[in-house]
Design a protein around this motif. Sequence first.
Motif, PDB file in Angstrom:
ATOM      1  N   VAL A 122       0.830  -1.203   0.000  1.00  0.00           N
ATOM      2  CA  VAL A 122       0.000   0.000   0.000  1.00  0.00           C
ATOM      3  C   VAL A 122       0.859   1.245   0.000  1.00  0.00           C
ATOM      4  O   VAL A 122       0.559   2.231  -0.688  1.00  0.00           O
ATOM      5  CB  VAL A 122      -0.965  -0.008   1.200  1.00  0.00           C
ATOM      6  CG1 VAL A 122      -1.726   1.313   1.292  1.00  0.00           C
ATOM      7  CG2 VAL A 122      -1.953  -1.164   1.063  1.00  0.00           C
ATOM      8  N   VAL A 123       1.955   1.222   0.769  1.00  0.00           N
ATOM      9  CA  VAL A 123       2.869   2.373   0.769  1.00  0.00           C
ATOM     10  C   VAL A 123       3.392   2.611  -0.650  1.00  0.00           C
ATOM     11  O   VAL A 123       3.502   3.748  -1.107  1.00  0.00           O
ATOM     12  CB  VAL A 123       4.033   2.152   1.763  1.00  0.00           C
ATOM     13  CG1 VAL A 123       5.111   3.204   1.561  1.00  0.00           C
ATOM     14  CG2 VAL A 123       3.508   2.207   3.189  1.00  0.00           C
ATOM     15  N   LEU A 124       3.704   1.537  -1.357  1.00  0.00           N
ATOM     16  CA  LEU A 124       4.145   1.683  -2.750  1.00  0.00           C
ATOM     17  C   LEU A 124       3.022   2.232  -3.620  1.00  0.00           C
ATOM     18  O   LEU A 124       3.260   3.051  -4.520  1.00  0.00           O
ATOM     19  CB  LEU A 124       4.626   0.332  -3.296  1.00  0.00           C
ATOM     20  CG  LEU A 124       5.922  -0.215  -2.677  1.00  0.00           C
ATOM     21  CD1 LEU A 124       6.222  -1.606  -3.233  1.00  0.00           C
ATOM     22  CD2 LEU A 124       7.099   0.720  -2.963  1.00  0.00           C
ATOM     23  N   LEU A 125       1.786   1.811  -3.343  1.00  0.00           N
ATOM     24  CA  LEU A 125       0.645   2.306  -4.110  1.00  0.00           C
ATOM     25  C   LEU A 125       0.454   3.815  -3.929  1.00  0.00           C
ATOM     26  O   LEU A 125      -0.082   4.485  -4.806  1.00  0.00           O
ATOM     27  CB  LEU A 125      -0.635   1.575  -3.689  1.00  0.00           C
ATOM     28  CG  LEU A 125      -0.792   0.129  -4.155  1.00  0.00           C
ATOM     29  CD1 LEU A 125      -2.055  -0.468  -3.551  1.00  0.00           C
ATOM     30  CD2 LEU A 125      -0.843   0.050  -5.675  1.00  0.00           C
ATOM     31  N   LEU A 126       0.922   4.328  -2.788  1.00  0.00           N
ATOM     32  CA  LEU A 126       0.766   5.755  -2.521  1.00  0.00           C
ATOM     33  C   LEU A 126       1.544   6.614  -3.516  1.00  0.00           C
ATOM     34  O   LEU A 126       1.285   7.813  -3.635  1.00  0.00           O
ATOM     35  CB  LEU A 126       1.231   6.084  -1.095  1.00  0.00           C
ATOM     36  CG  LEU A 126       0.412   5.463   0.035  1.00  0.00           C
ATOM     37  CD1 LEU A 126       1.006   5.826   1.381  1.00  0.00           C
ATOM     38  CD2 LEU A 126      -1.036   5.916  -0.026  1.00  0.00           C
ATOM     39  N   PHE A 127       2.475   6.018  -4.237  1.00  0.00           N
ATOM     40  CA  PHE A 127       3.241   6.787  -5.207  1.00  0.00           C
ATOM     41  C   PHE A 127       2.532   6.872  -6.560  1.00  0.00           C
ATOM     42  O   PHE A 127       2.973   7.612  -7.439  1.00  0.00           O
ATOM     43  CB  PHE A 127       4.638   6.187  -5.367  1.00  0.00           C
ATOM     44  CG  PHE A 127       5.476   6.358  -4.133  1.00  0.00           C
ATOM     45  CD1 PHE A 127       6.123   7.561  -3.882  1.00  0.00           C
ATOM     46  CD2 PHE A 127       5.575   5.343  -3.197  1.00  0.00           C
ATOM     47  CE1 PHE A 127       6.864   7.744  -2.727  1.00  0.00           C
ATOM     48  CE2 PHE A 127       6.314   5.515  -2.035  1.00  0.00           C
ATOM     49  CZ  PHE A 127       6.967   6.721  -1.800  1.00  0.00           C
ATOM     50  N   ILE A 128       1.429   6.160  -6.707  1.00  0.00           N
ATOM     51  CA  ILE A 128       0.657   6.244  -7.944  1.00  0.00           C
ATOM     52  C   ILE A 128       0.074   7.647  -8.140  1.00  0.00           C
ATOM     53  O   ILE A 128       0.162   8.197  -9.248  1.00  0.00           O
ATOM     54  CB  ILE A 128      -0.440   5.164  -7.990  1.00  0.00           C
ATOM     55  CG1 ILE A 128       0.200   3.777  -8.051  1.00  0.00           C
ATOM     56  CG2 ILE A 128      -1.376   5.379  -9.173  1.00  0.00           C
ATOM     57  CD1 ILE A 128      -0.803   2.634  -8.022  1.00  0.00           C
ATOM     58  N   LEU A 187       4.606   8.655  11.903  1.00  0.00           N
ATOM     59  CA  LEU A 187       3.684   9.132  12.929  1.00  0.00           C
ATOM     60  C   LEU A 187       2.625   8.082  13.254  1.00  0.00           C
ATOM     61  O   LEU A 187       2.278   7.872  14.422  1.00  0.00           O
ATOM     62  CB  LEU A 187       3.018  10.436  12.473  1.00  0.00           C
ATOM     63  CG  LEU A 187       3.921  11.673  12.467  1.00  0.00           C
ATOM     64  CD1 LEU A 187       3.241  12.840  11.749  1.00  0.00           C
ATOM     65  CD2 LEU A 187       4.294  12.080  13.886  1.00  0.00           C
ATOM     66  N   ILE A 188       2.128   7.419  12.223  1.00  0.00           N
ATOM     67  CA  ILE A 188       1.144   6.354  12.448  1.00  0.00           C
ATOM     68  C   ILE A 188       1.788   5.189  13.191  1.00  0.00           C
ATOM     69  O   ILE A 188       1.184   4.593  14.086  1.00  0.00           O
ATOM     70  CB  ILE A 188       0.540   5.889  11.113  1.00  0.00           C
ATOM     71  CG1 ILE A 188      -0.294   7.012  10.489  1.00  0.00           C
ATOM     72  CG2 ILE A 188      -0.318   4.638  11.307  1.00  0.00           C
ATOM     73  CD1 ILE A 188      -0.779   6.729   9.089  1.00  0.00           C
ATOM     74  N   ALA A 189       3.043   4.882  12.846  1.00  0.00           N
ATOM     75  CA  ALA A 189       3.750   3.787  13.514  1.00  0.00           C
ATOM     76  C   ALA A 189       3.932   4.075  14.998  1.00  0.00           C
ATOM     77  O   ALA A 189       3.882   3.166  15.832  1.00  0.00           O
ATOM     78  CB  ALA A 189       5.110   3.573  12.853  1.00  0.00           C
ATOM     79  N   GLN A 190       4.132   5.354  15.355  1.00  0.00           N
ATOM     80  CA  GLN A 190       4.281   5.737  16.760  1.00  0.00           C
ATOM     81  C   GLN A 190       2.950   5.741  17.495  1.00  0.00           C
ATOM     82  O   GLN A 190       2.910   5.669  18.718  1.00  0.00           O
ATOM     83  CB  GLN A 190       4.887   7.141  16.852  1.00  0.00           C
ATOM     84  CG  GLN A 190       6.333   7.236  16.425  1.00  0.00           C
ATOM     85  CD  GLN A 190       6.852   8.666  16.530  1.00  0.00           C
ATOM     86  OE1 GLN A 190       6.137   9.573  16.907  1.00  0.00           O
ATOM     87  NE2 GLN A 190       8.110   8.848  16.172  1.00  0.00           N
ATOM     88  N   TRP A 224      -2.816   1.174   9.828  1.00  0.00           N
ATOM     89  CA  TRP A 224      -2.269   1.572   8.531  1.00  0.00           C
ATOM     90  C   TRP A 224      -3.334   1.987   7.532  1.00  0.00           C
ATOM     91  O   TRP A 224      -3.019   2.596   6.511  1.00  0.00           O
ATOM     92  CB  TRP A 224      -1.429   0.422   7.962  1.00  0.00           C
ATOM     93  CG  TRP A 224      -0.368  -0.006   8.916  1.00  0.00           C
ATOM     94  CD1 TRP A 224      -0.327  -1.166   9.636  1.00  0.00           C
ATOM     95  CD2 TRP A 224       0.790   0.732   9.318  1.00  0.00           C
ATOM     96  NE1 TRP A 224       0.774  -1.201  10.445  1.00  0.00           N
ATOM     97  CE2 TRP A 224       1.490  -0.063  10.275  1.00  0.00           C
ATOM     98  CE3 TRP A 224       1.313   1.976   8.957  1.00  0.00           C
ATOM     99  CZ2 TRP A 224       2.671   0.365  10.861  1.00  0.00           C
ATOM    100  CZ3 TRP A 224       2.496   2.396   9.545  1.00  0.00           C
ATOM    101  CH2 TRP A 224       3.159   1.598  10.488  1.00  0.00           C
ATOM    102  N   ILE A 225      -4.579   1.668   7.828  1.00  0.00           N
ATOM    103  CA  ILE A 225      -5.646   2.075   6.911  1.00  0.00           C
ATOM    104  C   ILE A 225      -5.736   3.601   6.822  1.00  0.00           C
ATOM    105  O   ILE A 225      -6.305   4.152   5.877  1.00  0.00           O
ATOM    106  CB  ILE A 225      -6.997   1.468   7.339  1.00  0.00           C
ATOM    107  CG1 ILE A 225      -7.976   1.460   6.157  1.00  0.00           C
ATOM    108  CG2 ILE A 225      -7.587   2.208   8.529  1.00  0.00           C
ATOM    109  CD1 ILE A 225      -9.251   0.678   6.428  1.00  0.00           C
ATOM    110  N   ARG A 226      -5.144   4.307   7.786  1.00  0.00           N
ATOM    111  CA  ARG A 226      -5.135   5.763   7.758  1.00  0.00           C
ATOM    112  C   ARG A 226      -4.439   6.303   6.511  1.00  0.00           C
ATOM    113  O   ARG A 226      -4.728   7.408   6.048  1.00  0.00           O
ATOM    114  CB  ARG A 226      -4.447   6.312   9.015  1.00  0.00           C
ATOM    115  CG  ARG A 226      -5.209   6.020  10.298  1.00  0.00           C
ATOM    116  CD  ARG A 226      -4.505   6.556  11.537  1.00  0.00           C
ATOM    117  NE  ARG A 226      -5.259   6.240  12.740  1.00  0.00           N
ATOM    118  CZ  ARG A 226      -6.300   6.934  13.177  1.00  0.00           C
ATOM    119  NH1 ARG A 226      -6.712   8.005  12.506  1.00  0.00           N
ATOM    120  NH2 ARG A 226      -6.939   6.571  14.270  1.00  0.00           N
TER     121      ARG A 226
END
Length: 420
Positions: free
Chosen positions: A16-22, A142-145, A150-152
């Motif tokens: 999903v993190v990779l998808l964020l670069f789309i 920030l989400i990890a902390q 991760w759906i955020r």
Amino acid sequence: MLDTLREVFNHRRRVVVLLLFIPLAVSIYIHAPGIKLPVDNFGFKYTDIIHGVFNNIYTKPERWFNSRLYSDFKNGLYKCPIPYIDYKFEYPPLIGVLWYLSTCTGFTVTSDLESASVVHYYFQSAIISVFYILLVITLYSLIAQYDRDWIRLVILLLPSWFIYTVYNWDVVAVSLALLGVLFANKKKSFLAGVFHGLSVSSKLLTLGIVYYYGVKYLLVEREKRLFRKYVFGFLITGLIPFITMYLLSPTGFTAFINHHLSWYCENCIYLPLIRDIWSDLHRRLYFAIAATFAIAFPLLIPPWRSMKTETEWKYLFAAITTLVLFNHVFSPQMILLISPFAALALNPGVYLVYGLCDTANALIILTFFQYSKPQEFGSIPQYMATMRNLILLILFFYIVGSIVKERVENTSVGADHGVD
């Protein structure tokens, strides 16, 4: 259903993190000069980077302070004109520096305006890409902390990111603002101030974040050392650049201020009530509401010691939303300033509502060029803006209401236990 989605998302968060670069790739592609899109809609092609600023500056002599220099520029004798000094430039100093680098490069390596605009566009695209990557990494951290929900991150896949990422410089401002928040959470107040200053030097509207931390450090935590370090860092990068701009060109600085003070009600929340887009009431209402919140915040709902991280996200969402939503200028790309804080502050169950807000926002520019007077109420773009504003207003009061509720509950518990 939502729990199932979260579980799937947790196992595939790297994908999903990779998808964020789309959205970044799509935004670069659709706005690129010379690329013809299958959809005949100028709203997809338009960017401030080219059409709103570049073309206006370099084809209109009235933007220039010296007609001789403009003539030298047109004749190819002056390759690197300087924003604020040679011509009016309406963006803060950090963007002015980035602008100078890209335009100077374009005019130096090419011999005509169109070719220079292409070089300038890809130069700016590269810069914005770096800040977008920084944004994704910082938001992920920030989400990890926080709660590892991760759906955020899916908020970065909403339509406005596809349209407005490479469009203006809001990504630069919000990535720096988030990075400052990350350092503030680590008690590195000087670095937090430095990055928040850089953010303000990219977009004045992130001053709301600075105000929040000023109140928190000075009035709540009463950490004068942290406050001094934060303010010192902010002054270096958030005030000195503006002072330097003024010293180098008082005329350019005045033009910068006047531009923002005199701009019309652009997609603003007051338009359904005050239909004259040039009415001074829009600006007066904005300043009145911003001042009211600035005064009420430390008096009525200041943050409290040892509050939950999720509550701090709500404060930050309210701080940035106040200056954007109630502004007399709410350009559609400005929603990118709010979205990362919405990802942190809103319950994922509310994301569908925020998605409707974002979709209406994306439709503003996609319908804008289909009307002769798209700025005026009664056009589809303004109906989209009104829908966006009303949804965001509901979410704003939803967040403020939850803050007030927690504040009252915290005060009651403290009173019961004799705690100040």
